[in-house]
Write a protein that holds these residues in place. Sequence first.
Motif, mmCIF file in Angstrom:
data_model
loop_
_atom_site.group_PDB
_atom_site.id
_atom_site.type_symbol
_atom_site.label_atom_id
_atom_site.label_comp_id
_atom_site.label_asym_id
_atom_site.label_seq_id
_atom_site.Cartn_x
_atom_site.Cartn_y
_atom_site.Cartn_z
ATOM 1 N N GLY A 160 0.774 48.262 58.420
ATOM 2 C CA GLY A 160 -0.379 47.376 58.522
ATOM 3 C C GLY A 160 -0.134 45.974 58.001
ATOM 4 N N VAL A 161 1.117 45.669 57.622
ATOM 5 C CA VAL A 161 1.439 44.350 57.078
ATOM 6 C C VAL A 161 2.725 43.856 57.740
ATOM 7 C CG1 VAL A 161 0.387 44.885 54.852
ATOM 8 C CG2 VAL A 161 2.802 45.325 55.181
ATOM 9 N N PRO A 162 3.030 42.550 57.640
ATOM 10 C CA PRO A 162 4.331 42.077 58.116
ATOM 11 C C PRO A 162 5.444 42.813 57.376
ATOM 12 C CG PRO A 162 2.865 40.222 57.690
ATOM 13 C CD PRO A 162 2.177 41.449 57.165
ATOM 14 N N PRO A 163 6.544 43.135 58.055
ATOM 15 C CA PRO A 163 7.595 43.956 57.439
ATOM 16 C C PRO A 163 8.271 43.277 56.255
ATOM 17 C CG PRO A 163 8.303 43.073 59.564
ATOM 18 C CD PRO A 163 6.851 42.769 59.443
ATOM 19 N N VAL A 164 8.474 44.051 55.186
ATOM 20 C CA VAL A 164 9.133 43.553 53.972
ATOM 21 C C VAL A 164 10.099 44.625 53.476
ATOM 22 C CG1 VAL A 164 7.273 42.010 53.235
ATOM 23 C CG2 VAL A 164 7.219 44.414 52.542
ATOM 24 N N PHE A 165 11.059 44.195 52.637
ATOM 25 C CA PHE A 165 11.942 45.136 51.969
ATOM 26 C C PHE A 165 11.259 45.691 50.728
ATOM 27 C CE2 PHE A 165 15.417 42.712 54.111
ATOM 28 C CZ PHE A 165 16.048 43.789 54.712
ATOM 29 N N ARG A 166 11.530 46.957 50.446
ATOM 30 C CA ARG A 166 11.097 47.562 49.190
ATOM 31 C C ARG A 166 12.278 48.286 48.557
ATOM 32 N NH1 ARG A 166 5.034 50.298 49.555
ATOM 33 N NH2 ARG A 166 3.869 48.345 49.641
ATOM 34 N N ILE A 167 12.411 48.130 47.237
ATOM 35 C CA ILE A 167 13.408 48.871 46.464
ATOM 36 C C ILE A 167 12.650 49.698 45.437
ATOM 37 C CG2 ILE A 167 15.376 48.732 44.911
ATOM 38 C CD1 ILE A 167 16.210 46.171 46.222
ATOM 39 N N THR A 168 12.776 51.016 45.545
ATOM 40 C CA THR A 168 12.038 51.929 44.679
ATOM 41 C C THR A 168 13.006 52.828 43.937
ATOM 42 O OG1 THR A 168 10.258 51.968 46.319
ATOM 43 C CG2 THR A 168 10.189 53.648 44.593
ATOM 44 N N PRO A 169 12.920 52.911 42.593
ATOM 45 C CA PRO A 169 13.787 53.842 41.859
ATOM 46 C C PRO A 169 13.425 55.283 42.177
ATOM 47 C CG PRO A 169 12.193 52.822 40.376
ATOM 48 C CD PRO A 169 12.061 52.123 41.699
ATOM 49 N N VAL A 170 14.403 56.077 42.601
ATOM 50 C CA VAL A 170 14.143 57.456 42.979
ATOM 51 C C VAL A 170 13.756 58.296 41.774
ATOM 52 C CG1 VAL A 170 15.179 59.548 43.959
ATOM 53 C CG2 VAL A 170 15.626 57.327 45.003
ATOM 54 N N ASP A 171 14.397 58.025 40.605
ATOM 55 C CA ASP A 171 14.079 58.803 39.409
ATOM 56 C C ASP A 171 12.776 58.369 38.762
ATOM 57 O OD1 ASP A 171 14.718 56.383 38.252
ATOM 58 O OD2 ASP A 171 16.620 57.075 37.413
ATOM 59 N N GLY A 172 12.224 57.213 39.200
ATOM 60 C CA GLY A 172 10.939 56.749 38.690
ATOM 61 C C GLY A 172 11.019 56.069 37.344
#
Length: 387
Positions: free
Chosen positions: A159-171
């Motif tokens: 629903g938004v213009p495409p962006v990169f996201r970096i998310t830590p898997v271990d949180g």
Amino acid sequence: MMVLEIVGGSLFGSLALVADGLHMSAHAGAMLIAALAYTYARKHATDSRFVFGTGKLGDLAGFTSAIVLAMIALLIGYEAVSRFLSPVPIHFGEAIPIAVLGLFVNIASVWLLSGGSHGHNHGHSHAHGHRHDKHAHEEEIRKIFAPAGVFAVSIFEDGVPPVFRITPVDGNTRPDPSAVFITTIRPNGTRQVFELANRGGFLESTQEIPEPHEFKANVQLADGEHEVEFEEHEHHDEAHDATTRDHNIRSAYIHVIADAAVSVLAIIGLVLARAFGWLWMDPLAGVIGALVIANWSYGLMRDTGAILLDMSPDQRMAENVRHAIEGNGDKVVDLHVWRLGPGHMSAVVSLTTNLPQHDSRFYHAILERFKGLSHVTVEVQPGQAAA
């Protein structure tokens, strides 16, 4: 065709043919409902009495058509049980050609509606342009295994213009956004560098990603560079369908498909009854047709009823609005996102901030990136912002 099937079925003793004709007659009424809904919605699109526009008139018409479908299913089922108990002779030579002709008429109707179901102009007083991205707003996820931890790198465009996201898997691991960069390298050698900002549980690029999404991406972390590759794909998104689907044209489409299905069942029942003397096949075809119609009626009633009761069709949209606001250090205390009409959503946001320079215009500007939001209300309260 409707008149021919009802009269022919009555004269020649075929319940399946009568059921198909009654089915078609009720569907003609449902098509009229659909047409009147569009006419009324267009006429009153700028009427201030409709606070959020006339987009839901199509859903109201679809709900009405679903009730008509349910009544048809009950009628056919009742007649079928009566024929099981009291069979009548069938004139196959006359009934079968009428059933085949009815099938051709229904197929032509399906073809006509399928051609006109994609470009309809909906009456809505808050209409804004929107596009369906080739990715259909899904995430492309790649994992990076670094000494500091495992990170998921994704292209996010729900629903938004495409962006990169970096998310830590271990949180747990939180990379410093000032030390993280993503450089894309396209097949023609073009490079683009993306800076990232902290959005709470993840980092997000401050620039949107141009189409097409086919490139190598070098992710610069504190320990060095990591390369991932993205390819362009076609995706299907149910949440996007839920927010853009026109239930009025869908109801009309279901009606003619149901007509075609009942025509096929009528032909099968008549042919088997003639070939093997199974007179019970004719009412059995009616029972199967009734069950098919009832199932479609339930699905349409469920979907349109949810919209009329303001159930949110896309929870991810609400979460994205929340992240966009709270990514600036503010706190969302109340949030409502619901559908106004096909392709149009509304949001009411109440938030607290400790930055007095941020007024409602600031947050309206943030939410402009959500192309499906046609009506936005923001309430800003001074207070302690989220940490």
